[in-house]
Enzyme design. Structure first.
Site, PDB file in Angstrom:
ATOM      1  N   SER A  77     106.452  20.719  73.374  1.00 27.78           N
ATOM      2  CA  SER A  77     107.172  19.449  73.464  1.00 27.78           C
ATOM      3  C   SER A  77     108.327  19.467  74.466  1.00 27.78           C
ATOM      4  O   SER A  77     108.751  18.414  74.914  1.00 27.78           O
ATOM      5  CB  SER A  77     107.694  19.034  72.096  1.00 27.78           C
ATOM      6  OG  SER A  77     108.700  19.921  71.655  1.00 27.78           O
TER       7      SER A  77
ATOM      8  N   LYS B  72     114.915  19.624  70.801  1.00 27.31           N
ATOM      9  CA  LYS B  72     114.665  18.421  71.607  1.00 27.31           C
ATOM     10  C   LYS B  72     115.911  18.079  72.419  1.00 27.31           C
ATOM     11  O   LYS B  72     116.988  18.621  72.228  1.00 27.31           O
ATOM     12  CB  LYS B  72     114.330  17.228  70.711  1.00 27.31           C
ATOM     13  CG  LYS B  72     113.104  17.394  69.839  1.00 27.31           C
ATOM     14  CD  LYS B  72     111.828  17.319  70.623  1.00 27.31           C
ATOM     15  CE  LYS B  72     110.609  17.353  69.733  1.00 27.31           C
ATOM     16  NZ  LYS B  72     110.148  18.675  69.425  1.00 27.31           N
TER      17      LYS B  72
END
Length: 196
Positions: free
Chosen positions: A42, A89
């Site tokens: 990701s 993230k």
């Protein structure tokens, strides 16, 4: 401890020294920072992915609970849907910011529509204001990221650390931060060429 023999005193001293070291290690890794590994795709290309080895990151726990986090910083957090998992993230929005969210799935109002009507598969853009005490996060590889688009704004209380650097693999080692990663485009506007 004069009632203990010399071997027992040595064992007692070693046990105390080990306990002190474990306590200091815990305080440092919980409240100051450490290194750790990540997995998943990701955050590619910022944090590289490989099937044969995991990338290692340097992180600072001084930024726990969102302290001094800015848009563009990469953070680690406790996953809001899976409390025993951690994620990594990039912060896209802080409290009060507006973020643009693209949704590519049918919504409740689209369920009655026929396929011939043509708009059931269109991406829809909506703007969301990040509530107080939350941040909006997204992976750099949006197609393979489970982020705020899935679970909504992340409470700042779930932020565990700010990622300072990628330290392994060595060929991808670099410092991270909002100053290094997020830059405004300085070039000219793209000129589109007519296909005729």
């Amino acid at each position: 401890m004069s009632f203990l023999g010399p071997k027992a005193r040595d064992l007692w001293w070693a046990s105390k020294t080990f306990a002190k070291g474990a306590f200091i290690f815990h305080i440092i890794t919980t409240h100051i920072g450490s290194i750790g590994h990540t997995s998943g795709v990701s955050m590619v290309p910022t944090i590289p992915h490989s099937f044969n080895k995991r990338p290692w990151i340097l992180y600072s726990c001084l930024h726990r609970r969102g302290r001094n986090i800015k848009v563009g910083d990469v953070i680690t957090y406790t996953h809001p849907l899976f409390p025993h998992q951690r994620g990594c993230k990039r912060v896209i929005g802080m409290p009060g910011d507006f973020v643009s969210v693209m949704s590519a799935a049918r919504e409740d109002g689209d369920l009655e529509k026929e396929g011939a009507e043509g708009d059931w598969a269109n991406a829809k853009e909506r703007f969301i204001q990040v509530p107080e005490g939350h941040c909006w996060i997204a992976g750099d590889n949006l197609e393979w990221s489970r982020d705020s688009r899935l679970f909504g704004p992340l409470p700042l209380s779930l932020v565990k650390a700010k990622v300072l650097a990628v330290i392994s693999p060595w060929e991808s080692a670099k410092w991270l931060g909002h100053e290094q990663d997020v830059v405004e485009y300085q070039g000219m506007e793209r000129q589109w060429v007519n296909g005729t």
